[in-house]
Every structure is written in structure tokens, then in C-alpha cells.
Write a protein that holds these residues in place. Structure first.
Motif, mmCIF file in Angstrom:
data_model
loop_
_atom_site.group_PDB
_atom_site.id
_atom_site.type_symbol
_atom_site.label_atom_id
_atom_site.label_comp_id
_atom_site.label_asym_id
_atom_site.label_seq_id
_atom_site.Cartn_x
_atom_site.Cartn_y
_atom_site.Cartn_z
ATOM 1 N N TRP A 21 -8.676 8.627 -5.738
ATOM 2 C CA TRP A 21 -7.594 7.654 -5.589
ATOM 3 C C TRP A 21 -6.772 7.937 -4.338
ATOM 4 C CZ3 TRP A 21 -7.998 3.487 -8.334
ATOM 5 C CH2 TRP A 21 -8.448 3.508 -9.642
ATOM 6 N N THR A 22 -6.618 9.202 -4.011
ATOM 7 C CA THR A 22 -5.630 9.587 -2.992
ATOM 8 C C THR A 22 -6.219 10.208 -1.725
ATOM 9 O OG1 THR A 22 -5.349 11.736 -4.097
ATOM 10 C CG2 THR A 22 -3.856 9.956 -4.726
ATOM 11 N N LYS A 23 -7.412 10.807 -1.820
ATOM 12 C CA LYS A 23 -7.990 11.463 -0.639
ATOM 13 C C LYS A 23 -8.930 10.514 0.086
ATOM 14 C CE LYS A 23 -7.909 16.084 -2.728
ATOM 15 N NZ LYS A 23 -8.754 17.207 -3.195
ATOM 16 N N ARG A 24 -8.962 10.666 1.409
ATOM 17 C CA ARG A 24 -9.929 9.913 2.204
ATOM 18 C C ARG A 24 -11.185 10.768 2.347
ATOM 19 N NH1 ARG A 24 -6.683 6.796 7.083
ATOM 20 N NH2 ARG A 24 -5.326 5.534 5.727
ATOM 21 N N ILE A 25 -12.247 10.363 1.670
ATOM 22 C CA ILE A 25 -13.482 11.140 1.657
ATOM 23 C C ILE A 25 -14.392 10.668 2.782
ATOM 24 C CG2 ILE A 25 -15.418 11.921 0.243
ATOM 25 C CD1 ILE A 25 -12.665 12.684 -0.856
ATOM 26 N N ASP A 81 -5.025 5.462 -12.302
ATOM 27 C CA ASP A 81 -4.751 5.064 -10.922
ATOM 28 C C ASP A 81 -3.292 5.405 -10.599
ATOM 29 O OD1 ASP A 81 -4.314 3.886 -8.512
ATOM 30 O OD2 ASP A 81 -5.047 1.897 -9.079
ATOM 31 N N PRO A 82 -3.055 6.340 -9.661
ATOM 32 C CA PRO A 82 -1.670 6.722 -9.357
ATOM 33 C C PRO A 82 -0.827 5.569 -8.821
ATOM 34 C CG PRO A 82 -3.182 7.612 -7.719
ATOM 35 C CD PRO A 82 -4.020 7.059 -8.819
ATOM 36 N N TRP A 83 -1.506 4.551 -8.255
ATOM 37 C CA TRP A 83 -0.750 3.403 -7.761
ATOM 38 C C TRP A 83 -0.208 2.555 -8.913
ATOM 39 C CZ3 TRP A 83 1.028 2.189 -2.998
ATOM 40 C CH2 TRP A 83 0.567 2.965 -1.939
ATOM 41 N N GLN A 84 -0.974 2.492 -10.003
ATOM 42 C CA GLN A 84 -0.478 1.773 -11.177
ATOM 43 C C GLN A 84 0.686 2.532 -11.806
ATOM 44 O OE1 GLN A 84 -1.354 -1.196 -12.056
ATOM 45 N NE2 GLN A 84 -3.157 -1.455 -10.750
ATOM 46 N N VAL A 85 0.564 3.864 -11.800
ATOM 47 C CA VAL A 85 1.649 4.710 -12.315
ATOM 48 C C VAL A 85 2.891 4.532 -11.448
ATOM 49 C CG1 VAL A 85 2.393 7.074 -12.770
ATOM 50 C CG2 VAL A 85 0.037 6.386 -13.299
ATOM 51 N N ALA A 86 2.655 4.514 -10.117
ATOM 52 C CA ALA A 86 3.778 4.375 -9.179
ATOM 53 C C ALA A 86 4.465 3.021 -9.341
ATOM 54 C CB ALA A 86 3.278 4.540 -7.747
ATOM 55 N N ALA A 87 3.673 1.962 -9.614
ATOM 56 C CA ALA A 87 4.245 0.622 -9.761
ATOM 57 C C ALA A 87 5.207 0.551 -10.948
ATOM 58 C CB ALA A 87 3.127 -0.402 -9.927
ATOM 59 N N LYS A 88 4.907 1.328 -11.996
ATOM 60 C CA LYS A 88 5.795 1.369 -13.157
ATOM 61 C C LYS A 88 7.020 2.242 -12.911
ATOM 62 C CE LYS A 88 1.983 0.685 -16.448
ATOM 63 N NZ LYS A 88 1.226 1.295 -17.567
ATOM 64 N N LYS A 89 6.804 3.285 -12.120
ATOM 65 C CA LYS A 89 7.874 4.250 -11.888
ATOM 66 C C LYS A 89 8.837 3.809 -10.790
ATOM 67 C CE LYS A 89 8.557 9.178 -10.817
ATOM 68 N NZ LYS A 89 7.873 10.462 -10.495
ATOM 69 N N TYR A 90 8.298 3.211 -9.715
ATOM 70 C CA TYR A 90 9.128 2.872 -8.552
ATOM 71 C C TYR A 90 9.290 1.354 -8.444
ATOM 72 C CZ TYR A 90 7.771 7.658 -7.361
ATOM 73 O OH TYR A 90 7.536 9.011 -7.390
ATOM 74 N N LYS A 91 10.234 0.825 -9.184
ATOM 75 C CA LYS A 91 10.530 -0.607 -9.122
ATOM 76 C C LYS A 91 11.292 -0.908 -7.826
ATOM 77 C CE LYS A 91 8.927 -1.478 -13.281
ATOM 78 N NZ LYS A 91 7.733 -2.303 -13.487
ATOM 79 N N PRO A 92 11.190 -2.166 -7.318
ATOM 80 C CA PRO A 92 11.974 -2.532 -6.134
ATOM 81 C C PRO A 92 13.451 -2.218 -6.327
ATOM 82 C CG PRO A 92 10.366 -4.228 -6.608
ATOM 83 C CD PRO A 92 10.304 -3.253 -7.747
ATOM 84 N N PRO A 129 0.222 -2.476 -6.152
ATOM 85 C CA PRO A 129 -0.715 -1.459 -6.632
ATOM 86 C C PRO A 129 -2.182 -1.834 -6.440
ATOM 87 C CG PRO A 129 0.260 -2.627 -8.484
ATOM 88 C CD PRO A 129 0.994 -3.079 -7.264
ATOM 89 N N GLU A 130 -2.483 -3.131 -6.445
ATOM 90 C CA GLU A 130 -3.872 -3.564 -6.296
ATOM 91 C C GLU A 130 -4.394 -3.244 -4.900
ATOM 92 O OE1 GLU A 130 -5.565 -4.527 -8.829
ATOM 93 O OE2 GLU A 130 -3.783 -4.520 -10.120
ATOM 94 N N ASN A 131 -3.582 -3.479 -3.888
ATOM 95 C CA ASN A 131 -3.995 -3.241 -2.500
ATOM 96 C C ASN A 131 -3.457 -1.924 -1.935
ATOM 97 O OD1 ASN A 131 -5.444 -5.767 -2.013
ATOM 98 N ND2 ASN A 131 -3.444 -6.720 -2.307
ATOM 99 N N HIS A 132 -2.832 -1.126 -2.831
ATOM 100 C CA HIS A 132 -2.326 0.200 -2.432
ATOM 101 C C HIS A 132 -1.378 0.104 -1.224
ATOM 102 C CE1 HIS A 132 -5.936 2.451 -4.471
ATOM 103 N NE2 HIS A 132 -5.283 1.628 -5.281
ATOM 104 N N LYS A 133 -0.378 -0.766 -1.360
ATOM 105 C CA LYS A 133 0.608 -0.934 -0.294
ATOM 106 C C LYS A 133 2.018 -0.771 -0.858
ATOM 107 C CE LYS A 133 -2.067 -3.940 2.775
ATOM 108 N NZ LYS A 133 -2.117 -5.258 3.458
#
Length: 456
Positions: free
Chosen positions: A208-212, A249-260, A321-325
Motif C-alpha cells: 500500500w505504501t512502498k514503491r516496489i 488499506d491505510p488510505w481508507q483508514v486515513a479517510a476515516k481518521k483525517y476528515k477535512p 482514498p480511491e486515488n490516494h490523494k
């Protein structure tokens, strides 16, 4: 000479064998012993076969015989019979005649067929020699027969049920499965889920987070792993697998945690001409666009405010979260000052500003509230081609607001408008304080050349 004659091979001599035909020695050339080259002539000594006389010289008592002629005749008979009866879907027995990198040629009895490497096993093999050797008797299935070109395509794996027939039931979409890494390529890893069934973990589905850059950074051949089935294409024998899907998916977690509107702390990881990238959690980076750095200052580059490795606060503006932005704001840490500035710098308001930057179009000035304004070159109180001809950074100018645009965060000011309501003597003192500077011919040439380049 066309009638077969029985004989017994007596011994080996140069170029062939000696055959006893009714008590008379005959010569059997090496090329006439069989249809294919014989690796061991001595193994034939004492064996009885039928031969055909191909040369007879009674005076010299010279007899030459051939076994190959009879075999070719028999082969042609079998071939004609095979051509009449062969059909697609039949299972026939053949002998492995030749092995190549791409497959095996099988003698079906007067006619050769090609068993391609991809039709030998449901499991991946690197070379046909892993399964067969020359001389092996094998059963094969007729996959395709071109009567005009007399070409036959054979299959070996088709003799057993395809492991892909029920693959969608054994490995349903979303299932967590176990497999063995069998191959690594630059674009992903192939994982064997069962005999004859392989799936691909694309490099983009590994973390999810590393560029392989290469799957070898995460996996190795022979390693047993768990993965998740992402998609099953039964018809084309393709299964898409995911490794990162074993974790949320950490982005889905982040979307719940970091609201606008949420305030976050992060580390500046990179600076570009258009903004600063800030990591607020492992693998979660957001962009502070250059337009969201300051309410009142014109920012030319983020490095004017930040440096790499710096720990800063920011405000979440938007998260996708879908486009990781993730969009972050720095100026939003403070209230928007423009409504209040509008009450002070309304059109017609008088103030003063210090020149902090000059261009050919005009000068940027800093006003008392640390807000920036712009004075066009035509509004500087005197006729000049360039502000640098009469002004310098640090000069204080008397000004009047002629435009105020809070939406664009823009204040336009004028020296000319300021002196319209002033005495002539005030203007003269201002003009005297900013005389036209003496310019050398060499400097004029440089400016002319630069303007020419800019216009081109």
C-alpha cells in the motif's frame, strides 16, 4: 529383388553390417539399417530381420541389402491408413521422434505431429525434456488436423481434466489463499495455487505504501505465501492476486481518521515548484499546494517557507482514498484575513508600502499588515520604462488603493491616484526623491537584449 528375404546379422564392418542370406554374405549399409540413425550397431548382431535386395552382382558375388526400404514401405502404408482414419479429438499412441525448445515431434505411424510445450502440462515447464525423451512411447490427443497441409497439433495435458474447470469455485474472488512463488518478473510474481493453476501478483498489488521497483524486494522464488484473489478469468486461465490486500488499506483508514478541517502534524519529504509533500503517517503523503501556503504573500517557491525534514502542522483540505490523494493547507492554520483587510484597504483608502520586489511590469510592495500589493509601472507617479530606472528595493511609496479583489487575494495600488488630491509641491518633492538614474550604454544594451529574448 522386391520380395523380402530373411537374414541374420553376423558382424559389423566398415560402413555397415554383414548379413547372412541363405548362407551367402550380403552387405547392409549403415544408412539402410533403420529409418533413424542407430546409436549402437553391435546390439544388432545375431538379430534376424527381413531385408530387400537393392543391388546384385553375380560375377563378383556382391549383394547389397536394405532393411530401411521395407520400413519405408510399411511406414507409407501406415501413413495412408492414418490419413484416412485420423480425426480431431482422437487419442493415439506415438513415439517421440525429436525434441526442440518449443515442443516435441511425435511419430504417429507414418505421420509426425507437433506437441507444443504449452500443451504438454497444465503446470509450467521450462523445456519439453523435463517430461519426455527421444524414443518414449506416449499417448496424445489430436487437437487440430489440417488435411491440406497434413499438419497435426497434439496435446498431452488434454488427456487429463483441466484444473481451470472449477477454478472459480476453488479460488473465489476475495478469498485468502496459500501458494508458492514460482517465478519473478519485473512486473510481478507468479504464484502456484494448485497443480496447473498459477496466479499473478502485479507489482502494484504488493504494498500500500512502498514503491516496489521489482518483486524481488518483497518475495523470492520458492517462498510460500498467503495472498488474496482479486479477479478470476476462467476462460483465459488468468488469476489476479494481491499481497497488500492482506492488510487494511491505510488510505481508507486515513479517510476515516483525517476528515477535512483536521489539524495534522507531518514531516516535509519533498519540495517542488508547485508545492510541498508532507508525510502525515507511514505511506500517507499529502500536498500543500503553493497557493495554500500563505494568505497574504506571493510565494515563488515552497522553500521560502519549508525545508526537507522539517516538522510542520497543516490542515486537511480534501482526501481521496480511491486515488490516494491528500490535499493539505498551511495558510488555513490561520483565519482568512481578507475580509478584515477589505475593511482597511477598500478602494480609495490611502496607505504606504515598502518595495520588496521589482519587475518590468511594476513593483510588489509590503503594506503595514504584512500583506502584499502591486503597483503597475504606469502608476508609479512618473514616466519610466522600468521601475529600476528611478526606484529601488526598500523605497517607501505613498499609495492609494485602486483595486481590491479578496477572492483572488489581490490589492492594486497607485502613486498617481494618491497625488491627485495633493498639492503640486508634494508631487514635486516625491519626483525629486526619485530621479531617473544614469544608465550606461552597456546596461541599456543588456536590457534590450533580454527583452528581445523574452519576446522570442
Amino acid at each position: 529383388t522386391q520380395k523380402p528375404i530373411k537374414g541374420k546379422i553376423k558382424k559389423r564392418i566398415k560402413g555397415g553390417m554383414v548379413v547372412d542370406i541363405l548362407g551367402v554374405d550380403a552387405f547392409l549399409p549403415g544408412s539402410q539399417i533403420a529409418l533413424r540413425p542407430i546409436p549402437d550397431f553391435d546390439a544388432l548382431i545375431g538379430e534376424e530381420y527381413e531385408f530387400r535386395v537393392i543391388k546384385l552382382n553375380k560375377i563378383r558375388r556382391n549383394i547389397v541389402v536394405s532393411r530401411r526400404a521395407l520400413l519405408e514401405a510399411e511406414r507409407e502404408k501406415q501413413r495412408q491408413e492414418l490419413l484416412k482414419t485420423i480425426e480431431e479429438g482422437q487419442v493415439r499412441e506415438g513415439i517421440v521422434k525429436n525434441i526442440t525448445d518449443f515442443g516435441v515431434f511425435v511419430d504417429l505411424g507414418g505421420l509426425d505431429g507437433l506437441l507444443h510445450i504449452t500443451d504438454m502440462s497444465w503446470t509450467r515447464i521450462n523445456h519439453p525434456s523435463e517430461l519426455v525423451k527421444i524414443g518414449d512411447k506416449i499417448k496424445v490427443k489430436i487437437l487440430k488436423y489440417d488435411r491440406e497441409k497434413q499438419r497435426i497439433s497434439l496435446g498431452l495435458k488434454q488427456l487429463t481434466p483441466s484444473p481451470w474447470d472449477d477454478v472459480d469455485k476453488r479460488f473465489p474472488k476475495g478469498a485468502k489463499v496459500k501458494g508458492k512463488v514460482v517465478n519473478l518478473t519485473k512486473y510481478g510474481a507468479f504464484v502456484r495455487l494448485a497443480e496447473g493453476v498459477e496466479g499473478l501478483i502485479h507489482v502494484s498489488e504488493m504494498s500500500w505504501t512502498k514503491r516496489i521497483s521489482h518483486p524481488a524486494e518483497m518475495l523470492e522464488v520458492g517462498q510460500e505465501i498467503f495472498c488474496v484473489v482479486l479477479d478470476v478469468d476462467k476462460e483465459n486461465h488468468k488469476i489476479s492476486l494481491g499481497l497488500k490486500q492482506l492488510e487494511p488499506d491505510p488510505w481508507q483508514v486515513a479517510a476515516k481518521k483525517y476528515k477535512p478541517g483536521t489539524r495534522v502534524t507531518g514531516v516535509v519529504r519533498n519540495l517542488t515548484a508547485f508545492g510541498a509533500f508532507v508525510e502525515i503517517a507511514e505511506g500517507i503523503e499529502g500536498l500543500i499546494h503553493i497557493s495554500d501556503i500563505s494568505w497574504t504573500k506571493r510565494v515563488n517557491h515552497p522553500s521560502e517557507f519549508f525545508r526537507r525534514g522539517q516538522k510542520i502542522e497543516a490542515v486537511v483540505l480534501e482526501i481521496d482514498p480511491e486515488n490516494h490523494k491528500l490535499s493539505l493547507g498551511y495558510k488555513q492554520l490561520q483565519p482568512n484575513p481578507w475580509p478584515a483587510l477589505g475593511r482597511k484597504y477598500f478602494v480609495g483608502a490611502e496607505t504606504e508600502g515598502r518595495i520588496i520586489h521589482m519587475t518590468d511590469r511594476g513593483v510588489v510592495v509590503e503594506l503595514p499588515d504584512k500583506v502584499e500589493g502591486f503597483v503597475p509601472v504606469t502608476q508609479l507617479g512618473k514616466r519610466v520604462d522600468r521601475p529600476q530606472d528611478a526606484f529601488g528595493v526598500g523605497d517607501i511609496l505613498p499609495l492609494k488603493v485602486i483595486e481590491f479583489e479578496p477572492r483572488d487575494h489581490r490589492i492594486v495600488l497607485s502613486v498617481d491616484a494618491y497625488f491627485k488630491s495633493r498639492e503640486k509641491a508634494d508631487l514635486e518633492r516625491y519626483l525629486a526623491a526619485h530621479p531617473i538614474k544614469t544608465v550606461k550604454v552597456r546596461d541599456v544594451a543588456k536590457v534590450t537584449h533580454r527583452k528581445k529574448e523574452e519576446s522570442e
